[in-house]
Design an enzyme around this catalytic site. Structure first.
Site, short mmCIF file in Angstrom:
data_model
loop_
_atom_site.label_atom_id
_atom_site.label_comp_id
_atom_site.label_asym_id
_atom_site.label_seq_id
_atom_site.Cartn_x
_atom_site.Cartn_y
_atom_site.Cartn_z
N HIS A 92 4.88 78.36 77.52
CA HIS A 92 4.54 79.70 77.02
C HIS A 92 3.56 79.52 75.87
CE1 HIS A 92 5.32 83.50 74.83
NE2 HIS A 92 5.81 83.97 75.96
N LYS A 148 16.52 87.98 74.14
CA LYS A 148 16.53 87.59 75.55
C LYS A 148 17.96 87.27 76.04
CE LYS A 148 11.84 85.69 75.42
NZ LYS A 148 11.02 86.64 76.19
N1 PLP Z 1 9.09 80.65 75.19
C1 PLP Z 1 9.30 81.13 76.42
C2 PLP Z 1 9.55 80.20 77.56
C3 PLP Z 1 9.31 82.52 76.61
O1 PLP Z 1 9.52 83.01 77.83
C4 PLP Z 1 9.09 83.36 75.51
C5 PLP Z 1 9.03 84.83 75.68
O2 PLP Z 1 8.82 85.35 76.74
C6 PLP Z 1 8.88 82.81 74.25
C7 PLP Z 1 8.89 81.44 74.14
C8 PLP Z 1 8.64 83.64 73.04
O3 PLP Z 1 9.77 84.36 72.70
P1 PLP Z 1 9.71 85.45 71.53
O4 PLP Z 1 8.58 86.37 71.87
O5 PLP Z 1 11.05 86.11 71.60
O6 PLP Z 1 9.49 84.73 70.26
#
Ligand code: PLP
Length: 406
Positions: free
Chosen positions: A122, A225
């Site tokens: 991500h 999440k």
């Molecule tokens: N890492 C992964 C694999 C994710 O799917 C996400 C969000 O979709 C994130 C990090 C980032 O999460 P957040 O936006 O809650 O900080």
């Protein structure tokens, strides 16, 4: 017995309609809906125990502090960390990774040092390291994957060099659903004397995670999440590492004493928690973790595995269907395209049928490039989804495809 009807009743929003149709919420990788007990915990604390934590001698402040620190203990138990000193509250996965990249970069990296990432990260596990690359001249190395969406572990081994200082890899891909063998990857990193960060944003909601078994040095996840509130997350770090890392942000709560000549810092975990924490959020997060624990993470995982297999099977029957991600170990995500229908058109028309999916690059543009697409449609499942909802999705996709004449 997995009482799905009872579970669905815990989530009031699932009873609503959109455009006159029952809501089919399949955007759970982006965020999950909240059970009533989580929303109630927020209201209740504001109504009966609200005061700033850690600072006050008065009754309410002590009550709020107690709730906040109990929540830290709940998180510790949930991920089986050794000590609650290893649980740092943050705003979410993104902040957890930024904290680590900044602090670790500051404390332990020089120009030319290397970080190993994977092609399926991500953006929040890419850009913080790139910012560090811009500041310090560190170098990023990328683990490739095969066409099923599985990381190539031989290539991973080959990426280590004397300059490797960190491995940062996602536990579960938010696009492909691939569950990476992070325990094995941690062992490889450790054999090279390198620590590993695991991005648990997409694993914590779907499976039991155990820090002592996984043996990752750092682990990040987001409350929202896993049925908790927005704005709160966790960075787990082994105590021996967190102890040695410099603070991230400065401010109240994280200091022992301040003078203009010299400031000394608090011990763990407070050294990394500058300013008023989201103590209402941490109480609600603990409620969410208690909620899923009461159902049982293994039962949730089994339910979602069944749904995912069913979705792969039913969607796979649709003419022109291309599913991205067919790893042996795959979690509750199905990304797809149908014929030459644009992902945005598919998502918009499904929405009109009451079906909420996500479209686009899913904050994983390097992965999109690897897949040779600009974006996909993504359906992602949670503990409250049903086979009937998968049927509604499949039926919706067929209707859209028919409109496009494919
Ligand atoms: N890492 C992964 C694999 C994710 O799917 C996400 C969000 O979709 C994130 C990090 C980032 O999460 P957040 O936006 O809650 O900080």
């Amino acid at each position: 017995m997995y009482d799905i009807e009872q579970i669905r009743k815990d989530f009031p929003i699932l009873g609503r309609e959109v455009y006159g149709r029952p809501l089919v919420y399949l955007d759970n990788s982006a965020t999950t809906q909240k059970p009533k007990c989580v929303v109630d915990a927020i209201t209740e604390e504001y109504y009966s125990a609200n005061a700033n934590v850690h600072r006050g001698v008065h009754f309410l402040s002590q009550k709020a502090t107690e709730l906040h620190e109990q929540s830290r203990e709940t998180v510790r138990q949930f991920i089986n960390a050794r000590s609650s000193n290893e649980i740092v509250f943050t705003r979410g996965t993104t902040e957890s990774i930024n904290l680590l990249a900044t602090s670790f970069g500051e404390g332990f990296m020089q120009a030319g040092d290397e970080v190993i990432l994977s092609v399926m990260e991500h953006h929040s596990n890419i850009v913080p390291w790139q910012l560090l690359a811009m500041r310090k001249g560190i170098v990023l190395r990328v683990i490739p994957m095969n066409d099923q969406g599985e990381l190539l572990l031989d290539e991973y081994e080959r990426l280590f060099s004397k300059r490797t200082k960190m491995v940062a890899v996602t536990h579960v891909s938010n696009v492909l659903g691939t569950v990476n063998p992070v325990q094995e990857m941690a062992a490889t990193a450790h054999a090279h004397g390198v620590p590993i960060l695991v991005d648990g944003a997409q694993s914590v909601p779907h499976m039991a995670v155990d820090m002592q078994e996984m043996d990752a040095d750092f682990f990040a996840f987001s409350g929202h999440k896993v049925y908790g509130p927005t704005g709160v997350g966790v960075l787990y770090g082994k105590e021996e590492w967190l102890d040695r890392l410099p603070p991230y942000q400065g401010g109240g709560e994280m200091i022992q004493s301040v003078s203009f000549a010299k400031t000394t810092f608090q011990g763990l975990p407070f050294k990394f928690e500058a300013g008023t924490p989201d103590y209402i959020g941490t109480t609600a997060l603990a409620k969410a973790l208690d909620y899923v624990s009461a159902i049982g993470m293994d039962r949730i995982a089994a339910h979602e595995r069944e749904l995912t297999l069913y979705a792969m099977q039913e969607l796979g029957r649709i003419p022109g269907m291309r599913i991205f991600g067919e790893a042996g170990r795959k979690d509750a995500v199905v990304s797809f395209l149908v014929g030459d229908i644009h992902h945005l058109d598919m998502g918009t028309l499904l929405d009109r049928l009451g079906i909420a999916v996500r479209t686009g690059h899913h904050c994983a543009q390097p992965l999109m490039e690897r897949l040779g697409v600009e974006g996909t449609v993504r359906a992602s499942f949670a503990l409250y989804n049903t086979k009937a909802e998968v049927d509604a999705l499949a039926e919706g996709i067929r209707r859209v495809a028919k409109m496009f004449g494919s």
